[in-house]
Design an enzyme around this catalytic site. Sequence first.
Site, PDB file in Angstrom:
ATOM      1  N   SER A 124      -5.818  -8.934  -6.635  1.00  0.00           N
ATOM      2  CA  SER A 124      -4.709  -9.549  -5.828  1.00  0.00           C
ATOM      3  C   SER A 124      -5.193 -11.052  -5.295  1.00  0.00           C
ATOM      4  CB  SER A 124      -4.209  -8.508  -4.608  1.00  0.00           C
ATOM      5  OG  SER A 124      -3.521  -9.252  -3.765  1.00  0.00           O
ATOM      6  N   TYR A 148      -6.463  -4.172   3.622  1.00  0.00           N
ATOM      7  CA  TYR A 148      -5.897  -3.919   2.174  1.00  0.00           C
ATOM      8  C   TYR A 148      -6.644  -4.901   1.249  1.00  0.00           C
ATOM      9  CZ  TYR A 148      -3.046  -4.804  -2.152  1.00  0.00           C
ATOM     10  OH  TYR A 148      -2.755  -5.045  -3.319  1.00  0.00           O
ATOM     11  N   LYS A 152      -9.410  -4.544  -1.724  1.00  0.00           N
ATOM     12  CA  LYS A 152      -9.258  -5.053  -3.107  1.00  0.00           C
ATOM     13  C   LYS A 152     -10.573  -6.005  -3.518  1.00  0.00           C
ATOM     14  CE  LYS A 152      -5.661  -3.881  -4.746  1.00  0.00           C
ATOM     15  NZ  LYS A 152      -5.370  -3.030  -6.029  1.00  0.00           N
TER      16      LYS A 152
HETATM   17  P1  NAD Z   1       3.000   1.060  -7.038  1.00  0.00           P
HETATM   18  O1  NAD Z   1       2.742   1.601  -5.621  1.00  0.00           O
HETATM   19  O2  NAD Z   1       4.374   0.959  -7.649  1.00  0.00           O
HETATM   20  O3  NAD Z   1       2.042   1.793  -8.031  1.00  0.00           O
HETATM   21  C1  NAD Z   1       0.834   2.273  -7.716  1.00  0.00           C
HETATM   22  C2  NAD Z   1       0.873   3.847  -8.630  1.00  0.00           C
HETATM   23  O4  NAD Z   1      -0.202   4.412  -8.440  1.00  0.00           O
HETATM   24  C3  NAD Z   1       2.270   4.798  -8.287  1.00  0.00           C
HETATM   25  O5  NAD Z   1       2.724   5.189  -9.361  1.00  0.00           O
HETATM   26  C4  NAD Z   1       1.511   5.748  -7.243  1.00  0.00           C
HETATM   27  O6  NAD Z   1       2.151   6.961  -7.450  1.00  0.00           O
HETATM   28  C5  NAD Z   1       0.123   5.673  -8.005  1.00  0.00           C
HETATM   29  N1  NAD Z   1      -1.012   6.306  -7.263  1.00  0.00           N
HETATM   30  C6  NAD Z   1      -1.380   5.882  -5.899  1.00  0.00           C
HETATM   31  N2  NAD Z   1      -2.474   6.289  -5.520  1.00  0.00           N
HETATM   32  C7  NAD Z   1      -2.885   7.409  -6.507  1.00  0.00           C
HETATM   33  C8  NAD Z   1      -3.782   8.227  -6.764  1.00  0.00           C
HETATM   34  N3  NAD Z   1      -4.622   8.475  -5.446  1.00  0.00           N
HETATM   35  N4  NAD Z   1      -4.091   8.743  -7.668  1.00  0.00           N
HETATM   36  C9  NAD Z   1      -3.109   8.500  -8.789  1.00  0.00           C
HETATM   37  N5  NAD Z   1      -2.070   7.768  -8.659  1.00  0.00           N
HETATM   38  C10 NAD Z   1      -1.897   7.018  -7.549  1.00  0.00           C
HETATM   39  O7  NAD Z   1       2.418  -0.614  -7.018  1.00  0.00           O
HETATM   40  P2  NAD Z   1       2.204  -1.651  -7.871  1.00  0.00           P
HETATM   41  O8  NAD Z   1       3.134  -2.902  -7.266  1.00  0.00           O
HETATM   42  O9  NAD Z   1       2.782  -1.136  -9.248  1.00  0.00           O
HETATM   43  O10 NAD Z   1       0.726  -2.070  -7.880  1.00  0.00           O
HETATM   44  C11 NAD Z   1      -0.110  -1.680  -8.825  1.00  0.00           C
HETATM   45  C12 NAD Z   1      -1.535  -2.368  -8.404  1.00  0.00           C
HETATM   46  O11 NAD Z   1      -1.317  -3.801  -8.344  1.00  0.00           O
HETATM   47  C13 NAD Z   1      -2.045  -1.721  -7.185  1.00  0.00           C
HETATM   48  O12 NAD Z   1      -3.415  -1.503  -7.221  1.00  0.00           O
HETATM   49  C14 NAD Z   1      -1.709  -2.919  -6.110  1.00  0.00           C
HETATM   50  O13 NAD Z   1      -2.664  -3.314  -4.916  1.00  0.00           O
HETATM   51  C15 NAD Z   1      -1.951  -4.230  -7.255  1.00  0.00           C
HETATM   52  N6  NAD Z   1      -1.035  -5.519  -6.689  1.00  0.00           N
HETATM   53  C16 NAD Z   1       0.063  -5.347  -6.555  1.00  0.00           C
HETATM   54  C17 NAD Z   1       1.024  -6.315  -5.989  1.00  0.00           C
HETATM   55  C18 NAD Z   1       2.169  -6.159  -5.715  1.00  0.00           C
HETATM   56  O14 NAD Z   1       2.901  -7.200  -4.850  1.00  0.00           O
HETATM   57  N7  NAD Z   1       3.124  -5.269  -6.217  1.00  0.00           N
HETATM   58  C19 NAD Z   1       0.110  -7.578  -5.800  1.00  0.00           C
HETATM   59  C20 NAD Z   1      -1.096  -7.739  -6.080  1.00  0.00           C
HETATM   60  C21 NAD Z   1      -1.820  -6.604  -6.540  1.00  0.00           C
HETATM   61  C1  WQD Z   2       6.674 -13.666   0.751  1.00  0.00           C
HETATM   62  C2  WQD Z   2       7.263 -14.714   1.561  1.00  0.00           C
HETATM   63  C3  WQD Z   2       7.319 -14.181   4.128  1.00  0.00           C
HETATM   64  C4  WQD Z   2      10.187 -10.812   3.734  1.00  0.00           C
HETATM   65  C5  WQD Z   2       2.570  -9.515   0.060  1.00  0.00           C
HETATM   66  C6  WQD Z   2       1.015  -8.882   0.323  1.00  0.00           C
HETATM   67  C7  WQD Z   2      -0.030  -9.283  -0.792  1.00  0.00           C
HETATM   68  C8  WQD Z   2       0.722  -8.846  -2.192  1.00  0.00           C
HETATM   69  C9  WQD Z   2       2.048  -9.271  -2.453  1.00  0.00           C
HETATM   70  C10 WQD Z   2      -0.610  -6.982  -2.972  1.00  0.00           C
HETATM   71  C11 WQD Z   2       6.563 -14.934   2.836  1.00  0.00           C
HETATM   72  C12 WQD Z   2       8.650 -14.333   3.356  1.00  0.00           C
HETATM   73  C13 WQD Z   2       9.335 -11.900   3.280  1.00  0.00           C
HETATM   74  C14 WQD Z   2      11.107 -10.994   4.538  1.00  0.00           C
HETATM   75  C15 WQD Z   2      10.758 -13.363   4.784  1.00  0.00           C
HETATM   76  N1  WQD Z   2       0.595  -7.563  -2.520  1.00  0.00           N
HETATM   77  N2  WQD Z   2       9.526 -13.106   3.763  1.00  0.00           N
HETATM   78  N3  WQD Z   2      11.522 -12.160   4.870  1.00  0.00           N
HETATM   79  O1  WQD Z   2       3.461 -11.751   2.095  1.00  0.00           O
HETATM   80  O2  WQD Z   2       3.309 -13.065  -0.005  1.00  0.00           O
HETATM   81  O3  WQD Z   2       2.289 -11.040  -0.126  1.00  0.00           O
HETATM   82  O4  WQD Z   2       2.821  -8.699  -1.312  1.00  0.00           O
HETATM   83  O5  WQD Z   2      -1.772  -7.389  -3.426  1.00  0.00           O
HETATM   84  O6  WQD Z   2      -1.041  -8.823  -0.475  1.00  0.00           O
HETATM   85  O7  WQD Z   2       0.547  -9.635   1.443  1.00  0.00           O
HETATM   86  O8  WQD Z   2       4.868 -11.435  -0.029  1.00  0.00           O
HETATM   87  O9  WQD Z   2       6.957 -10.823  -0.330  1.00  0.00           O
HETATM   88  O10 WQD Z   2       6.201  -9.959   1.609  1.00  0.00           O
HETATM   89  O11 WQD Z   2       6.531 -12.619   1.293  1.00  0.00           O
HETATM   90  O12 WQD Z   2      11.026 -14.613   5.175  1.00  0.00           O
HETATM   91  O13 WQD Z   2      11.923 -10.069   4.796  1.00  0.00           O
HETATM   92  O14 WQD Z   2       8.408 -14.287   2.068  1.00  0.00           O
HETATM   93  O15 WQD Z   2       7.204 -14.669   5.415  1.00  0.00           O
HETATM   94  O16 WQD Z   2       6.509 -16.350   3.179  1.00  0.00           O
HETATM   95  P1  WQD Z   2       3.230 -12.188   0.615  1.00  0.00           P
HETATM   96  P2  WQD Z   2       5.976 -11.143   0.685  1.00  0.00           P
END
Ligand code: NAD
Ligand code: WQD
Length: 337
Positions: A124, A148, A152
């Site tokens: 991330s 978190y 990562k």
């Molecule tokens: P998500 O929660 O939709 O998907 C994660 C999946 O993993 C789920 O289906 C959950 O049931 C499964 N899971 C969780 N813990 C588990 C375990 N111990 N064993 C087996 N399965 C398990 O999340 P996502 O948004 O699809 O994110 C996927 C990956 O991408 C994560 O590692 C997350 O940290 C990373 N990521 C997400 C974002 C985002 O904003 N969505 C941003 C950057 C990185």
């Molecule tokens: C985006 C912008 C808020 C909600 C988070 C995690 C990051 C990553 C993705 C996994 C910001 C603003 C939001 C609301 C708002 N996850 N906002 N009103 O914070 O960039 O990232 O999700 O790795 O680790 O920190 O994403 O979508 O929460 O916010 O004004 O109700 O929207 O302040 O500027 P963020 P976000």
Amino acid sequence: MRVLLTGGAGYIGSHTAAALAERGHEIVILDNFANAERDVPARLERLTGKKIPIIEADIRDVPAVVAALREHPVDAVIHFAALKAVGESEADPLLYYDMNIIGTIRLLQAMQEANVTRIVFSSSATVYGQPDSSPILEDFPTRVENIYGRTKLVMEDLIRDLARTKKLKAAANLRYFNPVGAHPSGQIGETPRGVPNNLMPYVSQVATGERPHLRVFGNDYDTPDGTGVRDYIHVVDLAEAHALALEHIVTNDVSITVNLGTGEGTSVLQLVTAFETATGRTIPIVIAPRRPGDVSSYYANPALAEQTFGWRAKLNVEDMCRDSWRWQASRAGINDI
Ligand code: NAD
Ligand code: WQD
């Protein structure tokens, strides 16, 4: 190739499963359904026209993962399974160390036991913390700003160490910026539990009438309109990047750390306007105080992904809004797209 997706029933995993299937790869999903809807496998099968083996297991259960890998010999693992809520990680650090760090160690142990030596990992942009400037390059310093984010970084380091010591032949740490959107088929999308933390799901729920207005967290940042700027990336583009990164590292047996973003910064107010334009819905907003821990602005320099495996994002913010809305509207029983 045949690929096992941990967390493959989740948001990004399910879209990646669809992208891999479209490119002719075979998919196996391992998920404990802690944060996935039970109907995702059936939806994926409808979408891809393929039967997808689903193993319901926890990545921390080494014998179960080894058994899955022996029953379904794979060329690589894509590791999505993790917990991802920043606030929850600060409230319960041990839960996050256990699920994310111990979970990844157990998965790597199981892979080693089953002789699977290639991995693509969901990292991330959170690893950059508050960057000194944007666009962000992969060699910018990493910073821990919450639990978190720490997990990562540790997970990236574990994978990098195993690649350096040749326990893994190939690894990709993919640093996602802000994934949003949904599959244009309307079959799969993001289903946050409870009140969404993230902007796009929140906006979508305001549009359905489930929430009265969007609280804009701060309009006094040092950005063009004062609201926070992010690099939103369509989940379909992100899914395609996984397929290309996987093919690249498996073909060449190399290890890489790469940003996945569009390179474009979009403010909260710009996103709201784009959503209104793309969907014809009005999003009432209320200006609220800054959210603690928020960064004012960050976006990627995505050039390395293009140089390394020929990927660049194709979809724009309007596409992201339209596809998020199609998904959210269908979940809410609204039929206007
Ligand atoms: P998500 O929660 O939709 O998907 C994660 C999946 O993993 C789920 O289906 C959950 O049931 C499964 N899971 C969780 N813990 C588990 C375990 N111990 N064993 C087996 N399965 C398990 O999340 P996502 O948004 O699809 O994110 C996927 C990956 O991408 C994560 O590692 C997350 O940290 C990373 N990521 C997400 C974002 C985002 O904003 N969505 C941003 C950057 C990185
Ligand atoms: C985006 C912008 C808020 C909600 C988070 C995690 C990051 C990553 C993705 C996994 C910001 C603003 C939001 C609301 C708002 N996850 N906002 N009103 O914070 O960039 O990232 O999700 O790795 O680790 O920190 O994403 O979508 O929460 O916010 O004004 O109700 O929207 O302040 O500027 P963020 P976000």
